[in-house]
Motif scaffolding. Structure first.
Motif, mmCIF file in Angstrom:
data_model
loop_
_atom_site.group_PDB
_atom_site.id
_atom_site.type_symbol
_atom_site.label_atom_id
_atom_site.label_comp_id
_atom_site.label_asym_id
_atom_site.label_seq_id
_atom_site.Cartn_x
_atom_site.Cartn_y
_atom_site.Cartn_z
ATOM 1 N N LEU A 1 61.492 -68.703 -37.679
ATOM 2 C CA LEU A 1 61.918 -67.654 -38.073
ATOM 3 C C LEU A 1 60.745 -66.602 -37.680
ATOM 4 C CD1 LEU A 1 62.906 -68.676 -41.576
ATOM 5 C CD2 LEU A 1 64.367 -68.141 -39.928
ATOM 6 N N SER A 2 61.093 -65.442 -37.666
ATOM 7 C CA SER A 2 60.011 -64.284 -37.434
ATOM 8 C C SER A 2 58.880 -63.961 -38.200
ATOM 9 C CB SER A 2 60.773 -62.804 -37.124
ATOM 10 O OG SER A 2 61.230 -62.404 -38.331
ATOM 11 N N ASP B 1 60.539 -57.179 -42.930
ATOM 12 C CA ASP B 1 61.575 -56.307 -43.093
ATOM 13 C C ASP B 1 62.859 -57.147 -42.341
ATOM 14 O OD1 ASP B 1 61.356 -54.024 -40.133
ATOM 15 O OD2 ASP B 1 60.785 -56.229 -40.524
ATOM 16 N N ALA B 2 62.776 -58.596 -41.985
ATOM 17 C CA ALA B 2 63.766 -59.354 -41.311
ATOM 18 C C ALA B 2 64.963 -59.530 -42.255
ATOM 19 C CB ALA B 2 63.161 -60.417 -40.682
ATOM 20 N N ILE B 3 66.086 -59.499 -41.631
ATOM 21 C CA ILE B 3 67.288 -59.770 -42.526
ATOM 22 C C ILE B 3 67.524 -61.197 -42.547
ATOM 23 C CG2 ILE B 3 69.626 -59.671 -42.642
ATOM 24 C CD1 ILE B 3 69.268 -56.907 -41.018
ATOM 25 N N ALA B 4 67.876 -62.004 -43.454
ATOM 26 C CA ALA B 4 67.605 -63.475 -43.509
ATOM 27 C C ALA B 4 69.149 -63.783 -43.393
ATOM 28 C CB ALA B 4 67.531 -63.807 -45.019
ATOM 29 N N LEU C 1 69.267 -65.245 -35.690
ATOM 30 C CA LEU C 1 69.311 -65.097 -34.276
ATOM 31 C C LEU C 1 67.932 -65.078 -33.801
ATOM 32 C CD1 LEU C 1 70.888 -64.063 -31.876
ATOM 33 C CD2 LEU C 1 70.275 -61.958 -32.320
ATOM 34 N N PHE C 2 67.039 -64.625 -34.267
ATOM 35 C CA PHE C 2 65.834 -64.898 -33.917
ATOM 36 C C PHE C 2 65.415 -66.247 -33.816
ATOM 37 C CE2 PHE C 2 61.509 -62.812 -33.207
ATOM 38 C CZ PHE C 2 60.511 -63.628 -33.423
ATOM 39 N N LYS C 3 65.706 -66.926 -34.706
ATOM 40 C CA LYS C 3 65.277 -68.428 -34.493
ATOM 41 C C LYS C 3 66.204 -68.935 -33.624
ATOM 42 C CE LYS C 3 65.091 -72.617 -37.619
ATOM 43 N NZ LYS C 3 65.189 -73.323 -38.869
ATOM 44 N N MET C 4 67.332 -68.679 -33.328
ATOM 45 C CA MET C 4 67.764 -69.374 -32.256
ATOM 46 C C MET C 4 67.366 -69.126 -30.714
ATOM 47 S SD MET C 4 72.020 -68.605 -31.245
ATOM 48 C CE MET C 4 71.682 -66.988 -30.275
#
Length: 244
Positions: free
Chosen positions: A236-237, A241-244, A228-231
Motif C-alpha cells: 500500500l502507498s 489521501d490515498a483511496i482505500a 491499484l498501487f499495491k497491484m
C-alpha cells in the motif's frame, strides 16, 4: 473546395484513438490509423475515409515506414495526432528489493519508449513530411495527462514521460468526447500552438500554470487508489489521501 486533409492517428484502434479517428472522419478528414493491432471492424466501417498502417511507435523505423506509407498513399500530411500511450510496465520503487543485497533487475522502460520517445519520433517524421506538402505546414497534437502537471504516485515513469510532451492534457476518467473536442480545437486554432489544455469532465481549460483547474475533479484523477498501487508495487502507498 480544397483537397481533403490527412491525419495520422497513433493508437487509433481503441479507446481515445478510435474515437478521435471517427470524429476526424466525420469532419471530412482522411485518417491513417497507426497501431500495433488492427481494428478491422472500424476500418471496414470507415471505408475509403481511413486506412490502417501497422506501427510500433516505440520503434523509429516502424514509424518511418508508416509515415512513408501514408505519404505514398495520400501525397500529403496535415496532422499528427500522437495519441498512443501506456502506463508503467515495472516498478522503479523496487519495494520487493528493500532488504536485498542483490542488484535489482533492469527496469522495463517501454512506457518511456511509447509515451515520450514515440512522440519525439513522430514529431520529427511529421515535420519532415509536412515540409513536403504543396503548402508546407501542419499540426502536431499529443495526448499527455493531468499527471504531467500533478504527478500520480502510482505511475512515476508515466508522469515523467507525459510531462515531457504536455501539449494537450487528458486523463482517463474524462469522457472521450471531451478529449476529441480538445483535439479538434488544437487542429483548428493555430493560436494554441505550444499550449496545454486540461480536459476535465466536459470542460476544456487552458493551463497557465500548475494548479488544479477543476478542483477536486482534477485532483481525484491523480489521487492514488491503493488497490491499484499495491497491484503495481506490492505494498500500500501509505499516502494520507490515498483511496482505500
Amino acid at each position: 473546395m480544397g483537397p481533403e486533409r490527412v491525419a495520422i492517428v497513433t493508437g487509433a484502434s481503441s479507446g481515445m484513438g478510435e474515437a478521435l479517428t471517427e470524429a476526424l472522419v466525420e469532419k471530412g478528414w482522411k485518417v491513417a490509423m497507426a497501431d500495433i493491432r488492427p481494428n478491422a471492424e472500424l476500418t471496414s466501417k470507415l471505408g475509403e475515409s481511413a486506412s490502417f498502417h501497422t506501427c510500433d511507435v516505440s520503434d523509429y523505423d516502424s514509424q518511418a515506414r508508416c509515415f512513408q506509407e501514408v505519404w505514398d498513399k495520400y501525397g500529403r500530411l496535415d496532422a499528427l495526432c500522437a495519441n498512443a500511450g501506456i502506463v508503467d510496465k515495472s516498478s522503479i520503487y523496487i519495494l520487493d528489493h528493500r532488504d536485498s543485497d542483490k542488484i535489482p533487475p533492469k527496469p522495463n522502460l517501454l512506457c518511456t519508449d511509447v509515451d515520450y520517445k514515440g512522440v519525439v519520433y513522430g514529431t520529427q517524421l511529421a515535420i519532415h513530411f509536412m515540409r513536403k506538402n504543396k503548402v508546407p505546414g501542419g499540426s502536431i497534437v499529443a495526448t499527455a495527462s493531468i499527471a504531467a502537471i500533478h504527478p500520480h504516485e502510482t505511475y512515476p515513469e508515466y508522469d515523467g514521460a507525459k510531462a515531457a510532451v504536455a501539449f494537450h492534457i487528458a486523463y482517463h476518467m474524462t469522457p472521450v468526447d471531451t478529449i476529441v473536442s480538445a483535439y479538434n480545437r488544437c487542429l483548428e486554432d493555430d493560436s494554441l500552438s505550444g499550449e496545454a489544455i486540461e480536459c476535465s469532465v466536459d470542460k476544456l481549460l487552458l493551463v497557465p500554470r500548475p494548479e488544479y483547474q477543476n478542483g477536486r475533479v482534477s485532483q481525484r484523477a491523480v489521487t492514488v487508489w491503493d488497490p491499484l498501487f499495491k497491484m503495481y508495487h506490492h505494498e500500500l502507498s501509505q499516502l494520507p489521501d490515498a483511496i482505500a
